[in-house]
Scaffold this motif. Structure first.
Motif, mmCIF file in Angstrom:
data_model
loop_
_atom_site.group_PDB
_atom_site.id
_atom_site.type_symbol
_atom_site.label_atom_id
_atom_site.label_comp_id
_atom_site.label_asym_id
_atom_site.label_seq_id
_atom_site.Cartn_x
_atom_site.Cartn_y
_atom_site.Cartn_z
ATOM 1 N N UNK A 239 16.887 13.549 12.443
ATOM 2 C CA UNK A 239 15.670 12.776 12.198
ATOM 3 C C UNK A 239 14.441 13.630 12.344
ATOM 4 N N UNK A 240 13.300 12.981 12.214
ATOM 5 C CA UNK A 240 12.030 13.678 12.299
ATOM 6 C C UNK A 240 11.007 12.818 13.029
ATOM 7 N N UNK A 241 10.103 13.488 13.714
ATOM 8 C CA UNK A 241 8.925 12.855 14.288
ATOM 9 C C UNK A 241 7.716 13.547 13.672
ATOM 10 N N UNK A 256 11.755 8.884 11.892
ATOM 11 C CA UNK A 256 12.952 8.475 11.160
ATOM 12 C C UNK A 256 14.198 9.017 11.840
ATOM 13 N N UNK A 257 15.280 8.297 11.655
ATOM 14 C CA UNK A 257 16.583 8.707 12.181
ATOM 15 C C UNK A 257 17.625 8.525 11.088
ATOM 16 N N UNK A 258 18.507 9.531 10.949
ATOM 17 C CA UNK A 258 19.465 9.575 9.853
ATOM 18 C C UNK A 258 20.839 9.934 10.405
ATOM 19 N N UNK A 259 21.846 9.181 9.968
ATOM 20 C CA UNK A 259 23.236 9.495 10.286
ATOM 21 C C UNK A 259 24.092 9.058 9.102
ATOM 22 N N UNK A 260 24.840 10.004 8.550
ATOM 23 C CA UNK A 260 25.698 9.706 7.408
ATOM 24 C C UNK A 260 27.103 10.215 7.701
ATOM 25 N N UNK A 261 27.950 9.376 8.271
ATOM 26 C CA UNK A 261 29.357 9.732 8.345
ATOM 27 C C UNK A 261 30.178 8.652 7.655
ATOM 28 N N UNK A 262 31.477 8.827 7.597
ATOM 29 C CA UNK A 262 32.306 7.912 6.807
ATOM 30 C C UNK A 262 32.307 6.503 7.387
ATOM 31 N N UNK A 263 32.219 6.392 8.707
ATOM 32 C CA UNK A 263 32.290 5.070 9.327
ATOM 33 C C UNK A 263 30.923 4.402 9.397
#
Length: 897
Positions: A239-241, A256-263
Motif C-alpha cells: 500500500x501507500x500513504x 491505500x492497501x492492496x492484497x492480491x492472492x488466490x484466496x
C-alpha cells in the motif's frame, strides 16, 4: 500538420532538432535472407541490438528477402549484434563486424505451432488462441507509477481522461485481477492505484465469455482485460500513504492497501483533497452491468436542473474548486467450495464551487433570441453505495446474486443574473436506488444449459427547485410580482424482469430459447408553487399538478441462433413481445392504454479474413415505446428558463441500425488498426415543439412525425515503432446527422456535421528523456436545410484544436522531472479567436532506503484564472466564460508500505 499553432510548432521543432546531427555519418549494413534451396524469405524481422539488449535499428526483409539497415552514427559497431526472426525458421544471432557491411544469411526451417507465438524482443507480446499478452515490464518506464501509466503506452490500448479503456477501438467489458472481477465496471480506481511493478502481464481476452459454463458453447464478441500479478506480489500486503500540502492553502492525501492472492483480494482507498481532483470519478461505472445482465429499465431522467451551461472542455482539475473526501473499499474472498463473496462499498463527501457567465443565441427563421446567464454555484453532494455479491462460476454451473444499494444527494445554491433578472436558486436532490439480481445457469447431463434470471429494482429521485424572488411573472402569475417559486418533482419506480432460457449447445446451429416477463410501475408527481408578495403560497394557475400513474407490462419470447464454421460466424436473435402500457392522471381526465406486438430482430455476421483479422456486419431493428416523461400533462419548471409539458399520446419510435467494422492486428509487429461505419435512421410519432421568448421557453410534445438519421465513420491505427522505441497512434471520426426542430411554429430541418482527428506519439530519447504528444482537432458545422430561412440562419462552424505535450527527464538516478504543456485554440466565424497555453511541472526524487518518494507539483504556471469557449448545437451558438483555479504548488511525500 494543420493542428500545430505557434506553441505546438515550437515543441515539434524541439523534437526534430536532435535528429539533425544523427543523420550525419550514418552507416549502413545490407544483406539477403534465403532458405537452403535458394528461395527468398520475405517479411522477416531483422534487428540490431546493443550490449544492453536494446534495439538500435529495425527492418523487415522485402519480397525478395533483401534488407538494408541504417545505423546511428554513434553506435559502436564492435558491440552490436544482428538478429533475424521469422515464423517457421530458426532464429539467427550474429555479431556485427566493423569491416563487414553485407550479410547473406541462410535460414533453417523450423515449423512451430501457430496457436502459440512468442515475441522475445523487447517490448514483448505473445499470443495463444484468443488471448494476447503484453509484458508489462517491457513497456514500463522508471517514472511510471500505476498500471494506468503503462496502459496508455501499449499499442492497441486507449485510455480516456475518465479512465475508460478501449482495445483496438472496442470498449472492454471487464477488468480482471488474476481472473477475479474485484471492481466490476468501476475499474478506474484500479488503473490509478495498482502499482505497475505488481503486474507481470496484461492479458487481452478476445471473444471473451465470462461464464465458464458457456465457454465454447456460446459465441461472444466481448473484449476483457486481465492483470496477471507477479508471484512475489501475491504474498504480502502492500500500500501507500500519501501526504501533501501546498499553496494557496492546499492539501492532498491518500491511504491505500492492496492484497492480491488466490484466496483473498482487496483494494481499499481513502482520499481527501482540495487541489481539484474529482473523487467522484473513482465511482464512475462504464455502463457494463446492464450490457452483461440485460437488466436495463426505462428509468426516467432527472426532471429539474439549476442552470443551462455545461462544463468547459478542460480537465476537471482546472476549474473544480473543491473540498472532498472519499472511501472506496473493495474486498473479495474465494472459498474452498468454489463460492466467491465480494463487497464493494464506497462513500463521498464533497463541497465545490463553480463560477461562470454565458450567453447563447437561438436562430429562428426570421428572428434571433439571445439569453445571458451569470451564476455562482455552491454544491454539497454526498454519495454512499454498497454492492454485495455471492458468485460461483464453475464449468458445471454458474450462480450469482448481486445486491446493490445507493443513496446520494446534493444541496446546491447559487446567485444568478439572467437577462437582467437577479435571483437566487436552490436545488435539492435525493436519490435512493436498490436492486437485486439473481441468476442461475446449470449445465445438464446432455450438455445443454438452462438459465434462470430475475432482476428487481426500486428507484426514486425527489427534487426541489427554489427560486427567490419570483421571476417571469408575466408567464407564471398573470403579471403580478412574485416573492418566490418552488418546483417539486419525483418519479418513484419499481421494475422487475424475470426470464427462463434453454440453450442447445450441439449441432451445426446452436440455439437458445427464452421466455420472460417485464413489469414496471411508476408515478410522476410534481407541484409548482408560487409565493406571493404577501407570503401566501399558491398553485400555478395555468396548470394542475402532475399525479401520473404508469404501468408497463411485457411478455416476451425469443430465439437466438448461432453458427460457426471455418472462418464464418453468424448470430441472429428473433424476439417477439406483447407489450401493454397504461397510464392515468385524474386531474387531466387522462386515462390511456396501448397494446402492441413488438418484433425487434438483430443479427451479426463475422468473417475471419486471417487468424487475427475479421470483418463484421451488424443489423438491429428496434420498435420502442416512450416512457412516463413523454406523457405528463402538467407544467414543470425544469429550470428557471424552461417550462415543459406534453400534448401528445405515447411516443413510438422505429429505428434501423446497420454497422460494418473491420478489425486488423499484427501482434508480432505490434500493429493494430480498426475501421467502421454505422448508419442509423429512426422515425417517431412525436416532436418537441418549443415557444421561445426573450426570458423563457415553453416546450410541449406534439403528435407530429419526426425523422432522424445519422452516419458515423471512424478509423484508428496504433503502432509500436521498434526503431525509435515509440508508440504512435492516429484515430479519426466523421459524423453527420439530420433532424427537425419545431420552434415558434416553424419546422426547421438541421444538418450537423463533425470531424475529429486524434494523433498521439510517445518516444524515449537517449534513455533519459521521454517525449509525448496528444492532439485533438474538431470541426463542427451546423446548417439549416431550408433555403428561404438559411439567409437569416447562416451556416456555423467551430474549429477547436487541443494539443498536449509532455517532456520527462531524469538528470540523476531516482530523480525525475516532467514538464507538461497544453495548447487550446478555438475559432468561430465573426467572433474573436480564443487561445490558451497551460503549463505544469513535476519533480520527484526517490529515497530508495526509506521506500519514499518526495514530489513537488506545480500547476498552472501561467496563472490562467479565466477561460472562454464556444459551443454549437443545431441553431444555437453559445459562449461561456469560466473561473479557473490559479497557480498552485503542492509538496507531497509518498510512503510505500
Amino acid at each position: 500538420m494543420i493542428f500545430l499553432k505557434p506553441a505546438g510548432l515550437l515543441f515539434t521543432l524541439f523534437l526534430l532538432c536532435p535528429g539533425a546531427g544523427v543523420l550525419a555519418q550514418q552507416q549502413t549494413i545490407q544483406g539477403s535472407l534465403k532458405t537452403a534451396d535458394g528461395k527468398p524469405v520475405p517479411h522477416a524481422s531483422v534487428t540490431v541490438r546493443n550490449p544492453q539488449d536494446r534495439i538500435v535499428a529495425f527492418k523487415t526483409s522485402d519480397a525478395s528477402g533483401n534488407f538494408s539497415i541504417v545505423l546511428p552514427a554513434e553506435a559502436p559497431l564492435d558491440s552490436l549484434r544482428l538478429l533475424v526472426n521469422h515464423l517457421g525458421y530458426a532464429g539467427v544471432n550474429l555479431p556485427i563486424l566493423r569491416e563487414r557491411s553485407r550479410y547473406d544469411i541462410t535460414l533453417e526451417e523450423k515449423p512451430i505451432d501457430l496457436s502459440e507465438v512468442n515475441v522475445k524482443s523487447r517490448p514483448r507480446i505473445d499470443t495463444r488462441g484468443d488471448t494476447l499478452r503484453y509484458d508489462v515490464g517491457s513497456f514500463a518506464k522508471a517514472e511510471d507509477r500505476s498500471i494506468g501509466d503503462v496502459l496508455k503506452r501499449m499499442p492497441g490500448m486507449e485510455v480516456s481522461e475518465s479512465g475508460q479503456i478501449k482495445y483496438n477501438g472496442q470498449n472492454i467489458s471487464n477488468l480482471y485481477i488474476d481472473g477475479d472481477d474485484l471492481l466490476d465496471d468501476k475499474y478506474a480506481i484500479g488503473t490509478k492505484t495498482i502499482p505497475h511493478a505488481m503486474v507481470q502481464k496484461l492479458e487481452v481476452l478476445q471473444n471473451h465469455q465470462p461464464l465458464k459454463v458457456l465457454k465454447n458453447k456460446a459465441l461472444s464478441d466481448r473484449v476483457a482485460l486481465n492483470l496477471v500479478i507477479k508471484d512475489e506480489a501475491r504474498l504480502k500486503l502492500t500500500g501507500q500513504v500519501k501526504a501533501g500540502a501546498g499553496l494557496p492553502h492546499q492539501y492532498d492525501s491518500e491511504l491505500n492497501s492492496i492484497l492480491f492472492n488466490k484466496k483473498y483480494k482487496m483494494l481499499n482507498v481513502a482520499k481527501g483533497n482540495n487541489v481539484g481532483e474529482d473523487l467522484a470519478s473513482d465511482f464512475t461505472a462504464f455502463g457494463l452491468s446492464d450490457m452483461l445482465t440485460g437488466a436495463g429499465n426505462s428509468r426516467p431522467q432527472a426532471l429539474l436542473s439549476s442552470g443551462t451551461a455545461g462544463s468547459p472542455p478542460l480537465p476537471k482539475q482546472r476549474y473544480y474548486f473543491n473540498n472532498s473526501g472519499s472511501l472506496n473499499l473493495n474486498n473479495l474472498v474465494n472459498l474452498k467450495n468454489g463460492l466467491q463473496l465480494k463487497a464493494n462499498i464506497n462513500g463521498l463527501l464533497d463541497g465545490n464551487d463553480m463560477a461562470y457567465n454565458s450567453w447563447s443565441e437561438l436562430y429562428l427563421g426570421n428572428d434571433t433570441i439571445r439569453y445571458s446567464e451569470w451564476q455562482d454555484i455552491g454544491r454539497d453532494p454526498f454519495l454512499t453505495g454498497v454492492s454485495l455479491t455471492a458468485m460461483a462460476n464453475e464449468e458445471e454451473h454458474y450462480f450469482s446474486n448481486v445486491f446493490k444499494l445507493n443513496y446520494s444527494g446534493d444541496r446546491g445554491s447559487s446567485a444568478l443574473l439572467s437577462n437582467d433578472m437577479d435571483m437566487r436558486q436552490g436545488l435539492h436532490n435525493r436519490l435512493c436506488d436498490f436492486s437485486n439480481t439473481l441468476e442461475y445457469t446449470p449445465a445438464l447431463k446432455n450438455g445443454n444449459v438452462i438459465n434462470l434470471y430475475w432482476y428487481v429494482n426500486h428507484f426514486n429521485q425527489p427534487q426541489t427547485l427554489i427560486i427567490t424572488p419570483g421571476i417571469n411573472e408575466e408567464v407564471l402569475n398573470a403579471g403580478m410580482p412574485l416573492a418566490g417559486i418552488r418546483q417539486f418533482g419525483e418519479t418513484p419506480t419499481w421494475f422487475s424482469r424475470a426470464s427462463a432460457a434453454y440453450r442447445l449447445t450441439k449441432g451445426l446451429i446452436r440455439q437458445r430459447y427464452r421466455t420472460g416477463v417485464i413489469n414496471e410501475w411508476q408515478r410522476l408527481h410534481s407541484a409548482l408553487r408560487l409565493t406571493q408578495t404577501d407570503g401566501r403560497e399558491t398553485p400555478y394557475a395555468r396548470s394542475d399538478d402532475n399525479n401520473l400513474h404508469w404501468q408497463r407490462h411485457q411478455f416476451f419470447v425469443d430465439g437466438t441462433y448461432e453458427y460457426k464454421q471455418g472462418p464464418w460466424e453468424a448470430t441472429a436473435t428473433l424476439p417477439l413481445a406483447v407489450l401493454r402500457i397504461a397510464y392515468h392522471d385524474d386531474a387531466f381526465a387522462l386515462d390511456e392504454s396501448k397494446s402492441r406486438l413488438l418484433f425487434n430482430p438483430s443479427m451479426r455476421l463475422k468473417r475471419m479474413t486471417t487468424r487475427e483479422d475479421y470483418l463484421s456486419l451488424d443489423y438491429r431493428y428496434t420498435n420502442q415505446m416512450g416512457n412516463i416523461n413523454g406523457v405528463f400533462r402538467g407544467a414543470v419548471l425544469t429550470n428557471y428558463r424552461s417550462i415543459e409539458a406534453n400534448d401528445a399520446g405515447l411516443q413510438e419510435r422505429d429505428s434501423h441500425n446497420i454497422g460494418l467494422r473491420y478489425h486488423f492486428q499484427r501482434a508480432i509487429s505490434m500493429l493494430f488498426m480498426n475501421a467502421g461505419v454505422t448508419y442509423t435512421r429512426s422515425t417517431a410519432n412525436t416532436i418537441a415543439a418549443s415557444v421561445v421568448t426573450d426570458n423563457i421557453a415553453r416546450t410541449v410534445l406534439l403528435p407530429i412525425n419526426n425523422d432522424v438519421s445519422s452516419v458515423n465513420l471512424n478509423a484508428g491505427v496504433s503502432r509500436f515503432i521498434f526503431a525509435l522505441g515509440a508508440t504512435a497512434s492516429l484515430s479519426a471520426s466523421w459524423s453527420t446527422s439530420r433532424f427537425n426542430q419545431l420552434l415558434n411554429g416553424e419546422t426547421l430541418p438541421f444538418n450537423n456535421r463533425s470531424l475529429t482527428v486524434n494523433p498521439a506519439f510517445e518516444v524515449r530519447l537517449f534513455d533519459k528523456i521521454s517525449f509525448n504528444y496528444n492532439g485533438t482537432g474538431t470541426w463542427t458545422t451546423s446548417r439549416l436545410v431550408l433555403e428561404e430561412a438559411s439567409a437569416h440562419v447562416p451556416d456555423r462552424q467551430i474549429r477547436r484544436f487541443d494539443q498536449s505535450i509532455g517532456l520527462s527527464y531524469s538528470p540523476l538516478k531516482r530523480t525525475f522531472l516532467r514538464v507538461n504543456g497544453r495548447h487550446q485554440y478555438t475559432s468561430q466565424a465573426q467572433l474573436n479567436d480564443i487561445s490558451y497555453f497551460f503549463a505544469d511541472a513535476n519533480i520527484r526524487y526517490t529515497l530508495a532506503k526509506w521506500r519514499t518518494d518526495i514530489e513537488l507539483n506545480l500547476t498552472n504556471l501561467a496563472d490562467i484564472t479565466s477561460y472562454e469557449t464556444y459551443s454549437l448545437s443545431a441553431n444555437r451558438l453559445g459562449y461561456s466564460h469560466y473561473q479557473l483555479r490559479g497557480r498552485m504548488a503542492v509538496l507531497k511525500c509518498v510512503f510505500n508500505l
